[in-house]
Design a protein around this motif. Structure first.
Motif, PDB file in Angstrom:
ATOM      1  N   ILE A 148       0.848  -1.204   0.000  1.00  0.00           N
ATOM      2  CA  ILE A 148       0.000   0.000   0.000  1.00  0.00           C
ATOM      3  C   ILE A 148       0.883   1.253   0.000  1.00  0.00           C
ATOM      4  N   GLY A 149       1.886   1.270   0.856  1.00  0.00           N
ATOM      5  CA  GLY A 149       2.792   2.427   0.893  1.00  0.00           C
ATOM      6  C   GLY A 149       3.529   2.586  -0.422  1.00  0.00           C
ATOM      7  N   MET A 150       3.935   1.451  -0.985  1.00  0.00           N
ATOM      8  CA  MET A 150       4.663   1.519  -2.252  1.00  0.00           C
ATOM      9  C   MET A 150       3.749   2.044  -3.361  1.00  0.00           C
ATOM     10  N   ALA A 151       2.557   1.484  -3.461  1.00  0.00           N
ATOM     11  CA  ALA A 151       1.644   1.878  -4.542  1.00  0.00           C
ATOM     12  C   ALA A 151       1.279   3.357  -4.432  1.00  0.00           C
ATOM     13  N   ARG A 152       1.069   3.830  -3.215  1.00  0.00           N
ATOM     14  CA  ARG A 152       0.686   5.235  -3.054  1.00  0.00           C
ATOM     15  C   ARG A 152       1.854   6.158  -3.380  1.00  0.00           C
ATOM     16  N   SER A 153       3.065   5.725  -3.077  1.00  0.00           N
ATOM     17  CA  SER A 153       4.241   6.515  -3.470  1.00  0.00           C
ATOM     18  C   SER A 153       4.342   6.563  -4.984  1.00  0.00           C
ATOM     19  N   LEU A 154       4.133   5.420  -5.618  1.00  0.00           N
ATOM     20  CA  LEU A 154       4.213   5.365  -7.083  1.00  0.00           C
ATOM     21  C   LEU A 154       3.093   6.188  -7.710  1.00  0.00           C
ATOM     22  N   ALA A 155       1.922   6.186  -7.081  1.00  0.00           N
ATOM     23  CA  ALA A 155       0.803   6.992  -7.595  1.00  0.00           C
ATOM     24  C   ALA A 155       1.216   8.468  -7.632  1.00  0.00           C
ATOM     25  N   ARG A 156       1.917   8.906  -6.599  1.00  0.00           N
ATOM     26  CA  ARG A 156       2.369  10.308  -6.553  1.00  0.00           C
ATOM     27  C   ARG A 156       3.469  10.571  -7.582  1.00  0.00           C
ATOM     28  N   GLU A 157       4.392   9.599  -7.709  1.00  0.00           N
ATOM     29  CA  GLU A 157       5.504   9.778  -8.656  1.00  0.00           C
ATOM     30  C   GLU A 157       5.036   9.800 -10.101  1.00  0.00           C
ATOM     31  N   LEU A 158       4.041   8.986 -10.397  1.00  0.00           N
ATOM     32  CA  LEU A 158       3.759   8.679 -11.805  1.00  0.00           C
ATOM     33  C   LEU A 158       2.454   9.259 -12.338  1.00  0.00           C
ATOM     34  N   GLY A 159       1.695   9.911 -11.458  1.00  0.00           N
ATOM     35  CA  GLY A 159       0.411  10.462 -11.895  1.00  0.00           C
ATOM     36  C   GLY A 159       0.555  11.408 -13.079  1.00  0.00           C
ATOM     37  N   SER A 160       1.588  12.238 -13.039  1.00  0.00           N
ATOM     38  CA  SER A 160       1.761  13.233 -14.111  1.00  0.00           C
ATOM     39  C   SER A 160       2.153  12.574 -15.434  1.00  0.00           C
ATOM     40  N   ARG A 161       2.508  11.285 -15.378  1.00  0.00           N
ATOM     41  CA  ARG A 161       2.872  10.562 -16.607  1.00  0.00           C
ATOM     42  C   ARG A 161       1.708   9.738 -17.154  1.00  0.00           C
ATOM     43  N   GLY A 162       0.541   9.913 -16.567  1.00  0.00           N
ATOM     44  CA  GLY A 162      -0.623   9.169 -17.052  1.00  0.00           C
ATOM     45  C   GLY A 162      -0.658   7.728 -16.567  1.00  0.00           C
ATOM     46  N   ILE A 163       0.053   7.468 -15.478  1.00  0.00           N
ATOM     47  CA  ILE A 163       0.099   6.092 -14.946  1.00  0.00           C
ATOM     48  C   ILE A 163      -0.636   6.055 -13.605  1.00  0.00           C
ATOM     49  N   THR A 164      -1.584   5.151 -13.468  1.00  0.00           N
ATOM     50  CA  THR A 164      -2.274   5.004 -12.183  1.00  0.00           C
ATOM     51  C   THR A 164      -1.748   3.764 -11.455  1.00  0.00           C
ATOM     52  N   CYS A 165      -1.762   3.839 -10.136  1.00  0.00           N
ATOM     53  CA  CYS A 165      -1.272   2.743  -9.294  1.00  0.00           C
ATOM     54  C   CYS A 165      -2.297   2.506  -8.198  1.00  0.00           C
ATOM     55  N   ASN A 166      -2.874   1.341  -8.172  1.00  0.00           N
ATOM     56  CA  ASN A 166      -3.914   1.036  -7.198  1.00  0.00           C
ATOM     57  C   ASN A 166      -3.668  -0.316  -6.547  1.00  0.00           C
ATOM     58  N   VAL A 167      -4.348  -0.508  -5.430  1.00  0.00           N
ATOM     59  CA  VAL A 167      -4.179  -1.728  -4.643  1.00  0.00           C
ATOM     60  C   VAL A 167      -5.548  -2.379  -4.461  1.00  0.00           C
ATOM     61  N   VAL A 168      -5.588  -3.684  -4.592  1.00  0.00           N
ATOM     62  CA  VAL A 168      -6.807  -4.436  -4.291  1.00  0.00           C
ATOM     63  C   VAL A 168      -6.512  -5.306  -3.071  1.00  0.00           C
ATOM     64  N   THR A 169      -7.442  -5.271  -2.104  1.00  0.00           N
ATOM     65  CA  THR A 169      -7.236  -6.085  -0.898  1.00  0.00           C
ATOM     66  C   THR A 169      -8.339  -7.149  -0.805  1.00  0.00           C
ATOM     67  N   PRO A 170      -8.063  -8.326  -1.330  1.00  0.00           N
ATOM     68  CA  PRO A 170      -9.046  -9.404  -1.217  1.00  0.00           C
ATOM     69  C   PRO A 170      -9.168  -9.881   0.233  1.00  0.00           C
ATOM     70  N   GLY A 171     -10.346 -10.425   0.535  1.00  0.00           N
ATOM     71  CA  GLY A 171     -10.556 -11.065   1.838  1.00  0.00           C
ATOM     72  C   GLY A 171     -10.289 -12.547   1.707  1.00  0.00           C
ATOM     73  N   TYR A 172     -11.342 -13.324   1.809  1.00  0.00           N
ATOM     74  CA  TYR A 172     -11.197 -14.787   1.800  1.00  0.00           C
ATOM     75  C   TYR A 172     -11.670 -15.300   0.439  1.00  0.00           C
ATOM     76  N   VAL A 173     -10.684 -15.630  -0.401  1.00  0.00           N
ATOM     77  CA  VAL A 173     -10.980 -16.062  -1.767  1.00  0.00           C
ATOM     78  C   VAL A 173     -10.620 -17.542  -1.894  1.00  0.00           C
ATOM     79  N   ARG A 174     -11.484 -18.298  -2.557  1.00  0.00           N
ATOM     80  CA  ARG A 174     -11.226 -19.733  -2.721  1.00  0.00           C
ATOM     81  C   ARG A 174     -10.023 -19.948  -3.656  1.00  0.00           C
ATOM     82  N   SER A 175      -8.955 -20.561  -3.145  1.00  0.00           N
ATOM     83  CA  SER A 175      -7.761 -20.850  -3.948  1.00  0.00           C
ATOM     84  C   SER A 175      -6.900 -21.843  -3.179  1.00  0.00           C
ATOM     85  N   ASP A 176      -5.795 -22.263  -3.805  1.00  0.00           N
ATOM     86  CA  ASP A 176      -4.866 -23.174  -3.117  1.00  0.00           C
ATOM     87  C   ASP A 176      -4.383 -22.560  -1.806  1.00  0.00           C
TER      88      ASP A 176
END
Ligand SMILES: NC(=O)c1ccc[n+]([C@@H]2O[C@H](COP(=O)([O-])OP(=O)(O)OC[C@H]3O[C@@H](n4cnc5c(N)ncnc54)[C@H](OP(=O)(O)O)[C@@H]3O)[C@@H](O)[C@H]2O)c1
Length: 234
Positions: A148-176
């Protein structure tokens, strides 16, 4: 318009569902694996995210097949749960290396071409553990919070370049990954999920493809839960 998409850890679980969803929408998708293969309709590229040279090779392969990567989904992740008393440094740093430094390696390799294109989407798959914590997951929760800290830093660094940086926080997802959860912990989690059920990997993929799409053009630095309400309020 068809885009070049790279999904790390696209061999199974959530990553495979994400890769399939982009491919179904008409994008040119490369998904990484470590020998286990990837879903049909997706190009498999070998990659271990703990190895910088391997990440570089995977991007080079994806670029040769599909052109510069416009959408990066940093999804590869591992758990190695144990209580702090028993968590040696290797167990801590190994989980950090795959989940957090691995995402950094992918983002760092992705950024140059995205800056040159003046567009790009980076989506980091974190977890509700990032802010809720979980007993036995000091390593995993630290890594996922770091995203989260990394993505938000990158969002600030790269916003002016047309690049978005977001985070998804899944809960309990069926997988291995969640197959390993004990019955007692599973029952406890189910009691805490307002929607009263687990998620299918496709439900995470829907949110990821939204964040990568034109309707999310003004969304950056966001942390989007896909958790049935499990961690709301955190
Ligand atoms: N399942 C959940 O409830 C849940 C909840 C919150 C967050 N998440 C996160 O969602 C992501 C996907 O989880 P999942 O449930 O789909 O797990 P999964 O079924 O265990 O799949 C993990 C994926 O990551 C890959 N991977 C692991 N270590 C890697 C490495 N060093 N280099 C490259 N790839 C590596 C695996 O590749 P191989 O096939 O080669 O092993 C696999 O494709 C993870 O970041 C996880 O932390 C999951």
């Amino acid at each position: 318009m068809s885009r070049s998409v790279l999904v790390t850890g696209g061999s199974r679980g959530i990553g495979a569902a994400i890769a399939r969803a982009f491919a179904a929408a008409g994008d040119r998708v490369a998904a990484t694996h470590r020998g286990s293969g990837v879903p049909d309709g997706v190009a498999g590229v070998r990659c271990d995210v703990t190895d910088e040279a391997s990440v570089d090779r995977a991007f080079t392969e994806a670029e040769a097949l599909h052109g510069p990567v416009e959408v990066l989904v940093a999804n590869a992740g591992v758990t190695d749960d144990t209580l702090l008393m028993r968590m040696d440094e290797k167990t801590f740093t190994r989980v950090l290396d795959a989940n957090l430094t691995g995402a950094y390696r992918a983002a760092r390799r992705a950024v140059g071409p995205m800056v040159r294109m003046r567009r790009g989407r980076m989506i980091f798959i974190s977890s509700v553990s990032a802010y809720a914590g979980a007993a036995g997951q000091a390593n995993y929760a630290a890594a996922k919070a770091g995203l989260i800290g990394m993505a938000r830093s990158l969002a600030r660094e790269l916003g002016s370049r047309g690049i978005t940086c977001n985070v998804v926080t899944p809960g309990y997802v069926r997988s291995d990954m969640t197959d390993r959860i004990t019955d007692a912990r599973r029952a406890e989690l189910m009691r805490q999920i307002p929607l009263g059920r687990t998620a299918a990997p496709e439900e995470v993929a829907d949110v990821v493809t939204f964040l990568a799409g034109p309707r999310a053009a003004y969304v950056t630095g966001a942390v989007v839960p896909v958790d049935g309400g499990l961690a709301m309020g955190h």
